[in-house]
Write an enzyme that holds these catalytic residues in place. Structure first.
Site, PDB file in Angstrom:
ATOM      1  N   GLY A  68     -12.237  -2.592 -10.719  1.00 31.73           N
ATOM      2  CA  GLY A  68     -12.911  -3.968 -11.320  1.00 31.73           C
ATOM      3  C   GLY A  68     -13.428  -3.958 -12.689  1.00 31.73           C
ATOM      4  O   GLY A  68     -13.180  -2.942 -13.466  1.00 31.73           O
ATOM      5  N   LEU A  95      -5.836   7.554   1.048  1.00 25.72           N
ATOM      6  CA  LEU A  95      -3.985   7.372   1.299  1.00 25.72           C
ATOM      7  C   LEU A  95      -3.708   7.017   2.699  1.00 25.72           C
ATOM      8  O   LEU A  95      -2.693   7.823   3.060  1.00 25.72           O
ATOM      9  CB  LEU A  95      -3.274   8.352   0.470  1.00 25.72           C
ATOM     10  CG  LEU A  95      -3.410   8.328  -1.134  1.00 25.72           C
ATOM     11  CD1 LEU A  95      -2.932   9.394  -1.568  1.00 25.72           C
ATOM     12  CD2 LEU A  95      -2.733   7.205  -1.608  1.00 25.72           C
ATOM     13  N   CYS A 104      -3.490   8.626  -7.705  1.00 23.03           N
ATOM     14  CA  CYS A 104      -4.446   8.253  -6.869  1.00 23.03           C
ATOM     15  C   CYS A 104      -5.607   9.575  -6.946  1.00 23.03           C
ATOM     16  O   CYS A 104      -5.301  10.600  -6.942  1.00 23.03           O
ATOM     17  CB  CYS A 104      -4.089   8.317  -5.272  1.00 23.03           C
ATOM     18  SG  CYS A 104      -5.524   8.344  -4.147  1.00 23.03           S
ATOM     19  N   GLY A 131      -9.522  -4.011 -13.646  1.00 28.73           N
ATOM     20  CA  GLY A 131     -10.482  -4.921 -13.851  1.00 28.73           C
ATOM     21  C   GLY A 131      -9.900  -6.357 -14.307  1.00 28.73           C
ATOM     22  O   GLY A 131     -10.900  -7.034 -14.713  1.00 28.73           O
ATOM     23  N   LYS A 182       0.893  -1.008   0.042  1.00 30.30           N
ATOM     24  CA  LYS A 182      -0.045   0.089  -0.027  1.00 30.30           C
ATOM     25  C   LYS A 182       0.983   1.449   0.108  1.00 30.30           C
ATOM     26  O   LYS A 182       2.057   1.360   0.689  1.00 30.30           O
ATOM     27  CB  LYS A 182      -0.840   0.050   1.269  1.00 30.30           C
ATOM     28  CG  LYS A 182      -1.656   1.393   1.528  1.00 30.30           C
ATOM     29  CD  LYS A 182      -2.889   1.367   0.888  1.00 30.30           C
ATOM     30  CE  LYS A 182      -3.740   2.801   1.074  1.00 30.30           C
ATOM     31  NZ  LYS A 182      -4.435   2.904   0.005  1.00 30.30           N
TER      32      LYS A 182
HETATM   33  C1  DHB Z   1      -6.550   5.220  -2.941  1.00 28.92           C
HETATM   34  C2  DHB Z   1      -7.652   4.913  -3.683  1.00 28.92           C
HETATM   35  C3  DHB Z   1      -7.546   4.509  -4.833  1.00 28.92           C
HETATM   36  O1  DHB Z   1      -8.568   4.382  -5.473  1.00 28.92           O
HETATM   37  C4  DHB Z   1      -6.286   4.579  -5.581  1.00 28.92           C
HETATM   38  O2  DHB Z   1      -6.313   4.215  -6.829  1.00 28.92           O
HETATM   39  C5  DHB Z   1      -5.307   4.899  -4.835  1.00 28.92           C
HETATM   40  C6  DHB Z   1      -5.479   5.241  -3.456  1.00 28.92           C
HETATM   41  C7  DHB Z   1      -6.724   5.784  -1.663  1.00 28.92           C
HETATM   42  O3  DHB Z   1      -7.869   6.528  -1.330  1.00 28.92           O
HETATM   43  O4  DHB Z   1      -5.911   5.530  -0.486  1.00 28.92           O
END
Ligand code: DHB
Length: 301
Positions: A213, A70, A125, A240, A42
């Site tokens: 997705g 994030l 993001c 997806g 992450k």
């Molecule tokens: C986050 C959400 C997302 O859809 C993404 O592609 C990257 C980060 C987030 O909100 O943490």
């Protein structure tokens, strides 16, 4: 289905998309044991960040809308995770984000020293005005952040791009010119919004969110197709992908590796073994190989 990617031998061509299963070693190891060749962590940020309020993820049936925001302990507060990961037997990609080129550089230099196999720059993001897509929708800012980070890291750099860019192929080329070693496409699409008509309000607390997705797969395939025509570095194709046939499709668009994110939710953690088998079966039936079909959609009949 071993594959060499930027000098590393991966046991399968499947990548765990960033953000799906967090940063805990046990869970990243489990996906690897279940047929994922390269788990992605992450995104790690410059400072502690809680993320958005709940609800942050809604299942729309044909995919998800999410605005997690994030959340990150911040790069200086992950000693336990790095300690655990230091004796791992599997490869990992560390994903990072920042609010400025300087922050990206700061996080990247620190994270690089922790020994991930690859670093992915999340310049895509959709859920933060300061930290994400703002870089990846512009060729100059994409170039600047990649060039600056490239100078301070010692592992290959992967630029993760957004389909919200007006011309993703130009962004990919700018990243390649700045020294990116690979492109990862696509991050979530949108942002979109879903309104609950009974309560008359958006279903997500943050109101807008990234789409993932099956509903975004045609966008992902088009983006990988366009990027393949503009760069010569390898592409991690995702968006997806849920089945072996989906993987074959995005490989024909030009992907070398294939990412899986939302499908982990729909098919479970064993999705990787299932998709690997579906790819192998399809290749066997058609008497062909991954190398032979890569980019096949670009060839004249
Ligand atoms: C986050 C959400 C997302 O859809 C993404 O592609 C990257 C980060 C987030 O909100 O943490």
């Amino acid at each position: 289905m071993q594959i060499n990617f930027l000098g590393k031998n991966l046991h399968t061509p499947l990548v765990l998309a960033s953000g799906v299963l967090g940063n805990n070693k046990a869970i990243l190891e489990r996906v690897w044991e279940n047929g994922c060749g390269l788990p992605t962590m992450k995104s790690i940020g410059p400072a502690p960040r809680e993320g958005h309020k709940n609800p942050t993820v809604i299942d729309l049936g044909n995919g998800l809308i999410n605005a997690v925001g994030l959340p990150s302990p911040g790069y200086l507060n992950m000693e336990e995770e790095w300690q655990e990961l230091s004796d791992r037997v599997f490869p990992i990609t560390a994903s990072i984000y920042g609010g400025s080129v300087e922050e990206f550089v700061q996080v990247a230099a620190f994270v690089s020293a922790k020994g991930p196999d690859f670093i992915e720059l999340n310049i895509s993001c959709p859920n933060s005005d300061q930290h994400g897509m703002v870089f990846g929708v512009n060729a100059q800012s994409s170039h600047d952040v990649v060039a600056a980070v490239k100078k301070v890291i010692h592992v290959p750099l992967i630029a993760k791009l957004t389909p919200a860019a007006p011309d993703i192929a130009t962004i990919a080329k700018a990243c390649e010119d700045a020294g990116a070693d690979a492109i990862c496409a696509i991050n979530t699409a949108g942002p979109g919004m879903v309104i609950d008509i009974e309560s008359r309000s958006p279903v997500l607390a943050f109101k807008k969110g990234g789409l993932s997705g099956p509903m975004i797969k045609p966008i992902a395939v088009r983006c990988v197709y366009d990027i393949f025509r503009s760069v010569s570095i390898p592409i991690i194709g995702l968006g997806g992908i849920s089945t072996g046939k989906d993987a074959i499709e995005i490989i024909m668009a030009g992907a070398t590796l294939v990412g899986i994110g939302t499908a982990v939710r729909y098919r479970g953690i064993t999705v990787f073994d299932k998709v690997n088998k579906e790819i192998s079966d399809w290749l066997a039936v058609h008497d062909t190989s991954m190398e032979e079909i890569r980019g096949a959609a670009h060839r004249e009949a």
